[in-house]
Design a protein around this motif. Sequence first.
Motif, PDB file in Angstrom:
ATOM      1  N   LYS B  49       0.799  -1.221  -0.095  1.00 56.23           N
ATOM      2  CA  LYS B  49       0.051  -0.067  -0.025  1.00 56.23           C
ATOM      3  C   LYS B  49       0.868   1.210  -0.050  1.00 56.23           C
ATOM      4  CE  LYS B  49      -4.659  -0.849   1.526  1.00 56.23           C
ATOM      5  NZ  LYS B  49      -5.308  -1.313   2.423  1.00 56.23           N
ATOM      6  N   PHE B  50       2.232   0.882   0.294  1.00 65.22           N
ATOM      7  CA  PHE B  50       3.266   2.234   0.488  1.00 65.22           C
ATOM      8  C   PHE B  50       2.993   2.925  -0.947  1.00 65.22           C
ATOM      9  CE2 PHE B  50       7.445   3.478  -0.643  1.00 65.22           C
ATOM     10  CZ  PHE B  50       7.603   4.601   0.501  1.00 65.22           C
ATOM     11  N   PHE B  51       2.758   2.103  -2.200  1.00 67.56           N
ATOM     12  CA  PHE B  51       2.721   2.811  -3.494  1.00 67.56           C
ATOM     13  C   PHE B  51       1.514   3.589  -3.666  1.00 67.56           C
ATOM     14  CE2 PHE B  51       5.359  -0.826  -3.954  1.00 67.56           C
ATOM     15  CZ  PHE B  51       6.468  -0.400  -4.143  1.00 67.56           C
ATOM     16  N   ILE B  52       0.407   3.366  -2.886  1.00 65.14           N
ATOM     17  CA  ILE B  52      -0.710   4.110  -3.376  1.00 65.14           C
ATOM     18  C   ILE B  52      -1.171   4.938  -2.249  1.00 65.14           C
ATOM     19  CG2 ILE B  52      -1.674   2.404  -5.193  1.00 65.14           C
ATOM     20  CD1 ILE B  52      -3.649   1.289  -2.471  1.00 65.14           C
ATOM     21  N   LEU B  53      -0.115   5.006  -1.215  1.00 57.83           N
ATOM     22  CA  LEU B  53      -0.732   5.996   0.048  1.00 57.83           C
ATOM     23  C   LEU B  53      -0.256   7.365  -0.295  1.00 57.83           C
ATOM     24  CD1 LEU B  53      -0.225   3.922   3.354  1.00 57.83           C
ATOM     25  CD2 LEU B  53      -2.369   4.623   2.277  1.00 57.83           C
ATOM     26  N   GLN B  54      -1.078   8.404  -0.160  1.00 55.79           N
ATOM     27  CA  GLN B  54      -0.573   9.635  -0.464  1.00 55.79           C
ATOM     28  C   GLN B  54       0.088  10.506   0.471  1.00 55.79           C
ATOM     29  OE1 GLN B  54      -4.014  11.791  -2.433  1.00 55.79           O
ATOM     30  NE2 GLN B  54      -2.836  13.936  -2.004  1.00 55.79           N
ATOM     31  N   ASP B  55      -0.424  10.304   1.740  1.00 58.11           N
ATOM     32  CA  ASP B  55       0.101  10.853   2.950  1.00 58.11           C
ATOM     33  C   ASP B  55       1.544  10.621   3.382  1.00 58.11           C
ATOM     34  OD1 ASP B  55      -1.494  12.244   4.239  1.00 58.11           O
ATOM     35  OD2 ASP B  55      -1.931  10.979   5.852  1.00 58.11           O
ATOM     36  N   TRP B  56       2.101  11.712   3.510  1.00 52.25           N
ATOM     37  CA  TRP B  56       3.633  11.687   4.005  1.00 52.25           C
ATOM     38  C   TRP B  56       3.914  12.604   4.984  1.00 52.25           C
ATOM     39  CZ3 TRP B  56       7.776   8.642   2.198  1.00 52.25           C
ATOM     40  CH2 TRP B  56       9.055   9.095   2.680  1.00 52.25           C
ATOM     41  N   SER B  57       3.754  12.216   6.393  1.00 45.55           N
ATOM     42  CA  SER B  57       3.752  13.082   7.299  1.00 45.55           C
ATOM     43  C   SER B  57       4.848  12.659   8.311  1.00 45.55           C
ATOM     44  CB  SER B  57       2.527  13.022   8.147  1.00 45.55           C
ATOM     45  OG  SER B  57       2.626  13.328   9.493  1.00 45.55           O
ATOM     46  N   THR B  58       6.131  13.421   8.306  1.00 52.56           N
ATOM     47  CA  THR B  58       7.059  12.830   9.292  1.00 52.56           C
ATOM     48  C   THR B  58       6.913  12.819  10.788  1.00 52.56           C
ATOM     49  OG1 THR B  58       8.457  14.439   7.836  1.00 52.56           O
ATOM     50  CG2 THR B  58       9.596  13.054   9.471  1.00 52.56           C
ATOM     51  N   ASN B  59       5.996  13.561  11.072  1.00 54.82           N
ATOM     52  CA  ASN B  59       5.610  13.822  12.538  1.00 54.82           C
ATOM     53  C   ASN B  59       4.516  12.657  12.780  1.00 54.82           C
ATOM     54  OD1 ASN B  59       7.435  15.988  12.758  1.00 54.82           O
ATOM     55  ND2 ASN B  59       5.913  17.267  12.300  1.00 54.82           N
ATOM     56  N   GLY B  60       3.629  12.736  11.863  1.00 49.61           N
ATOM     57  CA  GLY B  60       2.599  11.517  11.844  1.00 49.61           C
ATOM     58  C   GLY B  60       2.893  10.134  11.938  1.00 49.61           C
ATOM     59  N   GLY B  61       4.148  10.015  11.299  1.00 45.05           N
ATOM     60  CA  GLY B  61       4.644   8.529  11.249  1.00 45.05           C
ATOM     61  C   GLY B  61       3.763   7.986   9.889  1.00 45.05           C
ATOM     62  N   ARG B  62       3.276   8.679   9.075  1.00 45.57           N
ATOM     63  CA  ARG B  62       2.503   8.329   7.862  1.00 45.57           C
ATOM     64  C   ARG B  62       3.305   8.341   6.814  1.00 45.57           C
ATOM     65  NH1 ARG B  62      -1.566  10.883  10.680  1.00 45.57           N
ATOM     66  NH2 ARG B  62      -1.501  12.441   9.040  1.00 45.57           N
ATOM     67  N   PHE B  63       3.614   7.296   6.163  1.00 45.97           N
ATOM     68  CA  PHE B  63       4.467   7.271   4.889  1.00 45.97           C
ATOM     69  C   PHE B  63       3.834   6.696   3.669  1.00 45.97           C
ATOM     70  CE2 PHE B  63       7.237   7.595   8.535  1.00 45.97           C
ATOM     71  CZ  PHE B  63       7.877   8.821   8.132  1.00 45.97           C
ATOM     72  N   GLY B  64       3.643   7.240   2.580  1.00 43.45           N
ATOM     73  CA  GLY B  64       3.193   6.943   1.259  1.00 43.45           C
ATOM     74  C   GLY B  64       3.877   7.380   0.069  1.00 43.45           C
ATOM     75  N   ALA B  65       3.814   6.764  -0.936  1.00 44.92           N
ATOM     76  CA  ALA B  65       4.901   7.295  -2.215  1.00 44.92           C
ATOM     77  C   ALA B  65       4.153   7.882  -3.208  1.00 44.92           C
ATOM     78  CB  ALA B  65       6.010   6.154  -2.492  1.00 44.92           C
ATOM     79  N   LEU B  66       2.916   7.926  -3.257  1.00 42.73           N
ATOM     80  CA  LEU B  66       2.089   8.210  -4.219  1.00 42.73           C
ATOM     81  C   LEU B  66       2.280   9.735  -4.861  1.00 42.73           C
ATOM     82  CD1 LEU B  66       0.333   6.890  -6.304  1.00 42.73           C
ATOM     83  CD2 LEU B  66      -1.659   7.990  -5.078  1.00 42.73           C
ATOM     84  N   ALA B  67       2.332  10.513  -4.033  1.00 38.75           N
ATOM     85  CA  ALA B  67       2.794  11.932  -4.235  1.00 38.75           C
ATOM     86  C   ALA B  67       3.800  12.210  -5.104  1.00 38.75           C
ATOM     87  CB  ALA B  67       2.423  12.916  -3.145  1.00 38.75           C
ATOM     88  N   PHE B  68       4.797  11.466  -4.655  1.00 35.23           N
ATOM     89  CA  PHE B  68       6.395  11.603  -5.310  1.00 35.23           C
ATOM     90  C   PHE B  68       5.999  10.896  -6.534  1.00 35.23           C
ATOM     91  CE2 PHE B  68       6.741  11.470  -0.632  1.00 35.23           C
ATOM     92  CZ  PHE B  68       6.952  12.610  -0.376  1.00 35.23           C
ATOM     93  N   ILE B  69       5.577   9.630  -6.808  1.00 38.55           N
ATOM     94  CA  ILE B  69       5.623   8.960  -8.189  1.00 38.55           C
ATOM     95  C   ILE B  69       4.928   9.887  -8.904  1.00 38.55           C
ATOM     96  CG2 ILE B  69       4.504   6.992  -9.283  1.00 38.55           C
ATOM     97  CD1 ILE B  69       4.827   5.503  -6.636  1.00 38.55           C
ATOM     98  N   TYR B  70       3.793  10.650  -8.488  1.00 45.64           N
ATOM     99  CA  TYR B  70       3.037  11.675  -9.235  1.00 45.64           C
ATOM    100  C   TYR B  70       3.716  12.686  -9.613  1.00 45.64           C
ATOM    101  CZ  TYR B  70      -0.591  15.260 -10.216  1.00 45.64           C
ATOM    102  OH  TYR B  70      -1.146  15.979 -10.840  1.00 45.64           O
ATOM    103  N   GLY B  71       4.667  13.327  -8.735  1.00 44.87           N
ATOM    104  CA  GLY B  71       5.575  14.472  -9.087  1.00 44.87           C
ATOM    105  C   GLY B  71       6.536  14.067 -10.047  1.00 44.87           C
ATOM    106  N   THR B  72       7.126  12.957  -9.901  1.00 47.90           N
ATOM    107  CA  THR B  72       8.155  12.585 -10.972  1.00 47.90           C
ATOM    108  C   THR B  72       7.568  12.432 -12.267  1.00 47.90           C
ATOM    109  OG1 THR B  72       9.454  11.477  -9.260  1.00 47.90           O
ATOM    110  CG2 THR B  72       9.914  10.781 -11.175  1.00 47.90           C
TER     111      THR B  72
END
Lengths: 255, 306
Positions: B49-72
């Motif tokens: 699910k890492f690949f389809i999660l959009q959230d990236w919050s260092t403090n909240g401890g939630r990590f997903g790669a979708l926003a970066f894949i989208y950006g690239t």
Amino acid sequence: MVQKELVLSIKDLHAGFGSAEIVKGISMDIHRQDLVALIGPSGCGKSTFLRCLNRLHEETEGAWVRGKAELFQQDLYERGADPVEIRSKIGMVFQKPNPFPSMSIYDNVAAGLTIRGIKKRSYVADVVEYCLKQAALWEEVKDKLKAPGTSLSGGQQQRLCIARTLAINPPVILMDEPTSALDPISTAKIEELITELRKQVTIIIVTHNMQQAARISDKTAFFLLGELIEYGATSEVFTTPREKKTESYITGRFG
Amino acid sequence: MKRREVRWSDLLFFNSLRALALLIILVFISIFVFLYISSAETFNTIGWKFFILQDWSTNGGRFGALAFIYGTVLSSLIAILLATPVSVGSALFLTEIGPRVLRRPVQMLIELLAAIPSVVYGLWAIFVLAPFVKDHIQPVLRGMTPGLELFQGPPFGLGLFTSGLVLAIMITPTITAICVEVFRSIPLIYREGAKALGATTWETIRLAVLGPGLAGIFSAVILGLGRAMGETMAVTMVIGNRADISASLFSPAATMSSVIANEYGEASAGLHLSSLSAIGLTLLLVSMVVNGFARVVIWRVTRGAR
Ligand SMILES: Nc1ncnc2c1ncn2[C@@H]1O[C@H](COP(=O)(O)OP(=O)(O)O)[C@@H](O)[C@H]1O
Ligand SMILES: [Mg+2]
């Protein structure tokens, strides 16, 4: 004998590259349905001369032309003459078969029509079939018209190039050693095709092969070092040449 | 005696080549293994699910790669769409159309562009390109397409579009240079064949240059795409660095390489660091897939052309 219509009239044509003069004042008349062979040792300017006639010579860097070459009384080199239009009236077949490598057999033949904006499917298909038949290639390719033109053998490719040229229906076709890259059987086929075509088109053919000139042409022009040494009926040029140089060349003393 | 020496040097040469090839493979494997091991924690806790999660919050401890894949993907796509026509056009100018006296100087200029370090492009983009996008490009695009989300949003000057633009400028010299080589390698006889049919310059280009050169153009574009996807410095400087998927091309975003460059230094061990490695792994895989895909397409195109 009735004089046939004058198609090409070349008057004191000079051409070259930079400071080198390759074609040195050639004058000759070519009549309708003449099949003229240009012979002469290699490097004597036959190709350069031929390429002046469809204004392809000037595409090379440093190339220049002086003099007149008239097609149906219209000087090809007069001011404002459009090379693109001239080339659609004077077709050319090259030494090395050059079908467009990214295009099918069908598209190769149709290329000359599509660049003229002729797109009507049924018409184009008719022309393609007609020209392939004229080029004696139809039977061999009719089941694979969509195959790449470059998938054919060398001889077939050359006939494809002839069909491509026929599709624009030019009154004159120039051929620069069209069989020199081919095997004897393909050569024979092309020669047969040329003798068939001459009934409707005026053909000027450069050939390195004197037997070929003798076999197919009715007029022969002998070039030497950029000059036209002798021009006359093929039978006469080969049997009773007027010039000593022609005789030496034909009997194989040089070139 | 002499023979023996020759054989010796042959053997030495051959073996050093073999060692070099082995070394390259080892480096590649070690990159893979390193990324795989260091991203294990992410895949263990978050899974695919890492690949389809959009959230990236260092403090909240939630990590997903979708926003970066989208950006690239999007910034590279913009770059390719802008750079390809310009590059093919320049290459045609250099080989077919332009006056011969201009060809050398223009080619030298293009080679010069290729030699500029990417951080310099980044600086220039921040101080020149970004304000220009903000003041001139976005307002015009927005004005022409009222209601189209793609061009809306507050004018920051930083974001996907500016990144795509600077990437386009950076990859144009590469694509142009390859296209020039491709066009030059096409035998003259096809151009003469086209001209002899009564083709104009443009038609000659279409029949005898673009047609035969298609596979080559395609590989040039793919090489440019590969560079655009991996490019880090200049993009990091102008993309705005926000892990967001916005409908607008003009809002800040982030790419896979920009987030790694931005956060690796500060990331403490744990899920954050592991997720950055996972993004590195994703980038590697995406690049390999694009390359493989390109090879297949080139192979198919050239097979048709031969
Ligand atoms: N691009 C060029 N620049 C300068 N000289 C050329 C060029 N092309 C051909 N030539 C010269 O023109 C001469 C005639 O060539 P060509 O017309 O091809 O002869 P032929 O077809 O009779 O063998 C040759 O000596 C050749 O070296
Ligand atoms: Mg020649």
